[in-house]
Write an enzyme that holds these catalytic residues in place. Structure first.
Site, PDB file in Angstrom:
ATOM      1  N   ARG A  71       0.813  -1.229   0.000  1.00  0.00           N
ATOM      2  CA  ARG A  71       0.000   0.000   0.000  1.00  0.00           C
ATOM      3  C   ARG A  71       0.843   1.273   0.000  1.00  0.00           C
ATOM      4  NH1 ARG A  71      -3.395  -2.782   3.640  1.00  0.00           N
ATOM      5  NH2 ARG A  71      -5.073  -3.779   2.485  1.00  0.00           N
TER       6      ARG A  71
ATOM      7  N   LYS B  93       1.902  11.327 -11.349  1.00  0.00           N
ATOM      8  CA  LYS B  93       1.112  10.420 -12.177  1.00  0.00           C
ATOM      9  C   LYS B  93       1.925   9.164 -12.452  1.00  0.00           C
ATOM     10  CE  LYS B  93      -2.001  13.509 -14.657  1.00  0.00           C
ATOM     11  NZ  LYS B  93      -2.465  13.929 -16.001  1.00  0.00           N
TER      12      LYS B  93
ATOM     13  N   GLU C  60       7.736  18.773 -24.602  1.00  0.00           N
ATOM     14  CA  GLU C  60       7.129  19.104 -23.295  1.00  0.00           C
ATOM     15  C   GLU C  60       7.704  20.402 -22.744  1.00  0.00           C
ATOM     16  OE1 GLU C  60       4.561  17.540 -22.188  1.00  0.00           O
ATOM     17  OE2 GLU C  60       4.624  15.524 -23.035  1.00  0.00           O
TER      18      GLU C  60
ATOM     19  N   LYS D  91       6.196  23.134 -14.151  1.00  0.00           N
ATOM     20  CA  LYS D  91       5.387  21.946 -13.877  1.00  0.00           C
ATOM     21  C   LYS D  91       5.104  21.833 -12.376  1.00  0.00           C
ATOM     22  CE  LYS D  91       3.939  17.493 -14.416  1.00  0.00           C
ATOM     23  NZ  LYS D  91       3.662  16.440 -15.362  1.00  0.00           N
TER      24      LYS D  91
ATOM     25  N   GLU E  79      -5.523  16.779 -10.576  1.00  0.00           N
ATOM     26  CA  GLU E  79      -6.070  17.192 -11.864  1.00  0.00           C
ATOM     27  C   GLU E  79      -7.579  17.362 -11.814  1.00  0.00           C
ATOM     28  OE1 GLU E  79      -4.040  15.665 -15.312  1.00  0.00           O
ATOM     29  OE2 GLU E  79      -5.936  15.485 -16.348  1.00  0.00           O
TER      30      GLU E  79
ATOM     31  N   ARG F 252      -4.616  21.834 -13.369  1.00  0.00           N
ATOM     32  CA  ARG F 252      -3.562  20.948 -13.837  1.00  0.00           C
ATOM     33  C   ARG F 252      -3.798  20.431 -15.252  1.00  0.00           C
ATOM     34  NH1 ARG F 252      -0.550  16.029 -10.640  1.00  0.00           N
ATOM     35  NH2 ARG F 252       0.510  15.207 -12.451  1.00  0.00           N
TER      36      ARG F 252
ATOM     37  N   ASN G  29      -2.025  19.239 -20.293  1.00  0.00           N
ATOM     38  CA  ASN G  29      -2.343  18.346 -21.402  1.00  0.00           C
ATOM     39  C   ASN G  29      -2.469  19.088 -22.727  1.00  0.00           C
ATOM     40  OD1 ASN G  29      -2.540  15.686 -20.174  1.00  0.00           O
ATOM     41  ND2 ASN G  29      -4.205  16.572 -18.994  1.00  0.00           N
TER      42      ASN G  29
ATOM     43  N   HIS H  61      -2.075  17.272 -25.917  1.00  0.00           N
ATOM     44  CA  HIS H  61      -2.035  15.850 -25.597  1.00  0.00           C
ATOM     45  C   HIS H  61      -3.270  15.087 -26.063  1.00  0.00           C
ATOM     46  CE1 HIS H  61       1.528  16.813 -23.386  1.00  0.00           C
ATOM     47  NE2 HIS H  61       1.650  15.603 -22.892  1.00  0.00           N
TER      48      HIS H  61
ATOM     49  N   HIS I  25      -2.321  12.029 -28.096  1.00  0.00           N
ATOM     50  CA  HIS I  25      -2.675  10.654 -27.736  1.00  0.00           C
ATOM     51  C   HIS I  25      -3.406   9.964 -28.886  1.00  0.00           C
ATOM     52  CE1 HIS I  25      -2.573  11.713 -23.146  1.00  0.00           C
ATOM     53  NE2 HIS I  25      -1.386  11.373 -23.610  1.00  0.00           N
TER      54      HIS I  25
ATOM     55  N   HIS J 123       6.175   9.740 -27.819  1.00  0.00           N
ATOM     56  CA  HIS J 123       5.169  10.574 -27.161  1.00  0.00           C
ATOM     57  C   HIS J 123       5.437  12.054 -27.462  1.00  0.00           C
ATOM     58  CE1 HIS J 123       2.337  11.984 -24.156  1.00  0.00           C
ATOM     59  NE2 HIS J 123       3.295  12.667 -23.559  1.00  0.00           N
TER      60      HIS J 123
END
Lengths: 363, 363
Positions: free
Chosen positions: A123, A145, A187, A229, A239, A243, A247, A250, A254, A267
């Site tokens: 955990r 993330k 980025e 960032k 997010e 936030r 993206n 993105h 994607h 990417h």
């Protein structure tokens, strides 16, 4: 303009925070100790590309630590359930406890995967990012993330797991393959576009030095991009609001990765192309915002080929966008700019706007 | 003494909280709406035992919701990576978004598994527990521990994921098999022992009504036990301190489950036996604390057989305890009582103390 010698703090308020430390890899043991981790068992996850160059120096820098070392195949395919369970199977019998740090030595794939393992072992074990790619140093290692891919799409399985520490040595970027370097630049440029016109101006002026990887210039660039960032995620850890501006490009990117087949583009390349589409969309929604100079900066990011040569059609891309995680109740949401450094999220986008945006990416 | 009609709030401070609502299953749609969830797609995870009796009423109660229903085999084996990926594979192509609730309709296995899926799908979907077993209503559905088992041990892979809502209908407990009912009683008694002498007295007086499942008595018992758990986890969400007292009897219990082979004993039975050992340990460390009455209450929990008939030796049990998640830097930690309702964690336990504790469980 941040001073590049300082640590960058990611601060979520209420005392929850962690530091990005800028230091040589050789200082790893000292940085771990500074972060309150006690020497003993640790886990090092890396990949076949990184291990050849940096695993030796990293384990050397670990001194009295007792690492379980897991080397996985390099590449996006490693962000998989199979690789995750390889980590579980190697780590769980190795006498770990809840104080055992997991050190992710590598790029975005290693960071996301090892981070997800750290988040879910007992955990939650302390996570330490040692990012070795540009994209990891300015983006994926900051903000928590973590996750893996699923056949239905990228990053669909994951969680948030803030690291205890991020150790950045910009010297390791000198050996990065050109393709990965260029991908990271996407980025970097994105961070500038959404939040900081001064950083845009810096990139514009310093671009040739950046492409040549001039050491002081890239150190300053990485520090600056990471600071942006850190500030954005500090305001919105999960997010739920601001936030999402990270993206930018993105949702389009994607879709490109999905339709072209994962691996056809990196990417970063997909994001670079996606930003062209997102900028066109921005200029359609804000006709008074002149995006010509910004588009010029985006187009200076080296991308290997254009979509038009790939036989990819707009319909497939439009369809692929619907799987984006930002979709809410079937409504697609997009990050657009209304000025340099000014980004927001909207769902007020027509099909015509989207087609025009995609057409720009094809050109 | 809490009033049994009220909701139980699990409150982590800073505005983060959720409610356990005590209402008939038929009120499910209203409870979801009350909790701020918008009708649309939802995911229902349940198992083959629960589905026969409660899936119909639950889906009936969902009204205009559009559920993806996943029925998994009943049993501890379902708390596995394979079952988790069955959920991912069913849910991800089904048009979900970050507002899609995952409803765990079942006992501890379903709650832990579906909760882990909710925590990791799209980096977190809203989780709703509809616990159908006693152990889930008073324990596993409260506090956000979710996860799966690994060959090396139980619950070694997981995270914390607080639900949005817990819907408790104590009427469903009437159809619970005796074995599951009895197992749940172990956690009920444990909650009393570690935190509330008044609740211990209630259990002592009401025990025959409880075994007969007198409806008002068990409603009051469940509400009371759930309130204790809610208060403890509210103070310590991530088990960094006080929350560990909830593991009273569990370090021993987990070792029993491991050595006897998972499934030989239910979790509750193992905890009931583990509490005998933990009580003996407590009385050795606190000779002035008379545990006779407490032990009598623990021994009233019906357990099918004793360890001595299983050919299990103390050495194997001692060895198995070392895999406990509470182990830190190789040091085992135990929850002990120094008085009724007064629990704490210690690592000052000798090997002799442990052997004596195990001997008590064998008797």
């Amino acid at each position: 303009m941040p001073r590049s010698g300082d640590a960058v703090r990611v601060d979520f308020g209420s005392g929850r925070c962690y530091d990005m430390r800028f230091a040589p890899l050789a200082a790893l043991d000292a940085l771990l100790t500074d972060a309150g981790l006690r020497r003993g068992r640790c886990v090092v996850v890396t990949d076949g590309n990184v291990s050849g160059r940096w695993l030796g120096p990293a384990t050397g820098a670990l001194g009295d630590w007792d690492p379980v070392i897991i080397v996985l195949p390099a590449g996006e395919e490693t962000k998989s359930a199979a690789a995750l369970h390889k980590i579980y199977d190697a780590v769980l019998p190795a006498g770990i406890d809840r104080q055992t740090p997991v050190i992710a030595l590598g790029g975005g794939v290693v960071g996301d995967l090892a981070g997800f393992a750290a988040a879910t072992l007992l955990r939650g074990l302390p996570l330490v990012h040692v990012p070795t790619s540009l994209i990891a140093q300015v983006d994926s290692a900051i903000g928590g993330k973590v996750g893996i891919n699923h056949a239905v799409g990228k990053n669909l399985i994951g969680t948030f797991c803030q690291p205890r520490l991020v150790c950045v040595d910009t010297a390791v970027l000198q050996t990065l393959p050109a393709l990965e370097w260029n991908s990271g630049l996407a980025e970097v440029v994105k961070h500038a576009l959404i939040a900081d016109p001064t950083f845009m101006a810096f990139l514009d002026v310093a671009w040739e030095h950046i492409l040549a990887r001039d050491a002081p210039t890239i150190r300053r660039m990485v520090h600056w991009a990471a600071s942006i960032k850190a500030a954005v995620v500090g305001q919105d850890e999960r997010e739920q609001g601001r936030r999402a501006i990270l993206n930018f490009g993105h949702t389009f990117g994607h879709a490109i990765e999905r339709v072209a087949g994962y691996g056809a583009y990196t990417h970063g390349e997909a994001v670079a192309l996606g930003m062209r589409a997102a900028l066109t969309l921005s200029s359609r929604l804000h006709p008074d915002y002149c995006t010509r100079q910004v588009m010029a900066l985006v187009k200076r990011i080296p991308v290997r080929f254009s979509l038009s040569s790939q036989g990819i059609c707009v319909d497939a891309l439009m369809d692929a966008m619907r799987y984006d995680k930002k979709v809410q109740r079937g409504v697609m949401r997009f990050v657009v700019l209304c000025g340099d450094g000014q980004a927001y999220v909207t769902d007020q986008v027509s099909r015509d706007d989207l087609s025009a945006a995609w057409a720009a990416a094809f050109r």
